[in-house]
Enzyme design. Structure first.
Site, PDB file in Angstrom:
ATOM      1  N   GLU A 224      31.947  33.629  46.944  1.00  0.00           N
ATOM      2  CA  GLU A 224      31.007  33.841  45.937  1.00  0.00           C
ATOM      3  C   GLU A 224      29.745  33.191  45.573  1.00  0.00           C
ATOM      4  O   GLU A 224      29.513  31.492  45.700  1.00  0.00           O
ATOM      5  CB  GLU A 224      30.744  34.592  44.514  1.00  0.00           C
ATOM      6  CG  GLU A 224      29.982  35.069  43.428  1.00  0.00           C
ATOM      7  CD  GLU A 224      30.066  35.066  41.756  1.00  0.00           C
ATOM      8  OE1 GLU A 224      31.474  35.589  41.614  1.00  0.00           O
ATOM      9  OE2 GLU A 224      29.846  34.465  41.506  1.00  0.00           O
ATOM     10  N   GLU A 229      20.968  31.104  38.493  1.00  0.00           N
ATOM     11  CA  GLU A 229      21.071  32.308  37.285  1.00  0.00           C
ATOM     12  C   GLU A 229      21.006  31.268  36.378  1.00  0.00           C
ATOM     13  O   GLU A 229      20.400  30.094  36.377  1.00  0.00           O
ATOM     14  CB  GLU A 229      23.113  31.976  37.443  1.00  0.00           C
ATOM     15  CG  GLU A 229      23.794  32.810  37.660  1.00  0.00           C
ATOM     16  CD  GLU A 229      25.404  32.939  37.439  1.00  0.00           C
ATOM     17  OE1 GLU A 229      25.619  34.305  37.663  1.00  0.00           O
ATOM     18  OE2 GLU A 229      25.580  31.812  38.094  1.00  0.00           O
TER      19      GLU A 229
END
Length: 414
Positions: A224, A229
């Site tokens: 991933e 974020e």
């Protein structure tokens, strides 16, 4: 204290008793040049010049180590609309493996475009559906499979029945999650997303990538890539920051319990402002030999990973000495002979705003968090704390992720 009209004695100018008559030289040492002085200056400035030259060489070598590849643009979207040839909505209510509390939809209230670009905005379920506050907590069935909207499999991902006794509730918040899966993906290349992060407690915006196929196994064995974020909370409560901070990471591990993201992660934190105040470019550059994420410029890197520093990601993680659930781990990557495995497969892009979660992204006991990650009724505890978090969300699209543009290039000529 001063008295008006009082006699003030006149001050005498200081005069040296030793130097009464005649002139004197203020700097006698400057009259004659010392013969060694010119050599001292030469040595000093020579050393400065050598230091500057060495610094320039080091900077050049570091820059040159990141190869400038040729690229072919495969996506350039400024969001005049949500192009169905590029983006799909992922619709479910199961928390996407992170225990998040939102129900993702394709509702135009949760994802829409205007002059500023794409907006992904969370809303209260009671504000955007006929579901009442009473039904949220008791005696209501949400079944997205029956509705024909659920885009994944699994009963828990697509349906829920609220029950006051059990503490199970309908997802109290709705949001959106868009992806390019099956439409736009790449193995090695670049992505740049110009976006502004949301403001509001327990909002979790993300710009990230996942593999098209689980070639090496279930998450995180196939990898991933988290480009950017953030947390909508103010950052003082968090060591890694709130909306004043951007976190990037690679997630990888033979099993979920051995996710080694902490070895390949980084953050960038702003001072006196935050990422909800203005637009920034969030990027990733990825090749067979390296991967790094950056903000606004390649010079401001959040983290850098050089794949060929290790023979394999198995060796990088040191998993050969790791025991999980009393068992040795299986090496899913080394057989390829590529140090970048599992980051050697096609990955697609995801844009979303999650809310809350039970995977530790919002640590227990920090920032007046109203739920516990291990609680079986975490979502209800979050909903019961609405009076504390909802006023922080503000009005309109400030509670949402605003994306001005997305550009994606694959490595190599067109």
């Amino acid at each position: 204290m001063n008295h008006k009209g009082a006699h003030q004695p006149r001050r005498r100018k200081f005069k040296s008793a030793r130097l009464v008559d005649g002139e004197y030289d203020e700097k006698p040492w400057a009259a004659t040049k010392h013969p060694k002085l010119k050599w001292e200056r030469a040595i000093f400035y020579g050393a400065v010049g050598i230091g500057v030259a060495i610094g320039a060489i080091i900077c050049y070598m570091a820059y040159a180590s990141v190869t400038d590849h040729s690229y072919c643009m495969i996506l350039d979207d400024s969001f005049q609309s949500i192009d169905k040839n590029v983006w799909d909505f992922e619709i479910q209510r199961g928390g996407f493996g992170s225990g998040t509390f939102e129900w993702t939809t394709d509702d135009p209230k949760n994802a829409y475009t205007d002059i500023d670009g794409l907006h992904i905005v969370p809303t209260l379920t009671t504000d955007t559906t006929p579901i009442s506050k009473g039904q949220i907590v008791d005696n209501f069935v949400l079944n997205l499979t029956t509705d024909g909207t659920c885009t994944t499999k699994g009963v828990d991902n697509c349906s829920i029945r609220s029950n006051k006794t059990a503490g199970t509730i309908i997802n109290p918040v709705r949001s959106a999650r868009l992806s390019t899966k099956g439409k736009k993906s790449m193995t090695y290349g670049k992505v740049e997303v110009v976006a502004k992060m949301p403001k509001g407690n327990w909002l979790w915006p993300a710009i990230w990538m996942m593999p098209e196929k689980d070639t090496y196994g279930k998450w995180p064995a196939s990898g991933e890539i988290d480009i950017a974020e953030s947390r909508g909370n103010w950052g003082d409560d968090y060591s890694s920051g709130g909306r004043d901070s951007i976190v990037s990471a690679l997630h990888w591990g033979p099993v979920a319990e051995a996710d080694a993201f902490w070895k390949t992660s980084g953050q960038n934190r702003l001072r006196r402002t935050d990422y909800s105040k203005s637009f920034h470019t969030f990027g990733v550059e990825w090749s067979e030999n390296y991967l790094f994420t950056y903000i606004d410029s390649r010079l401001l890197q959040v983290f850098f990973v050089k794949f060929n520093r290790y023979r394999s990601m198995w060796d990088r993680g040191g998993f050969g000495q790791t025991i999980v659930n009393h068992s040795a781990l299986f090496d899913p990557w080394s057989q390829t002979g590529r140090p970048s495995t599992p980051f050697d497969q096609p990955f697609y892009l995801i844009l979303n705003v999650a809310v809350g979660g039970t995977n530790g992204f919002f640590p227990d006991g920090v920032g007046n968090k109203p739920w516990g990650d291990q609680s079986p009724t975490a979502m209800k505890e979050f909903w019961d704390g609405q009076a504390g978090w909802y006023p922080t969300w503000g009005e309109g699209d400030t509670r949402g992720l605003t994306v001005r543009s997305v550009k994606m290039w694959k490595q190599g000529a067109c």
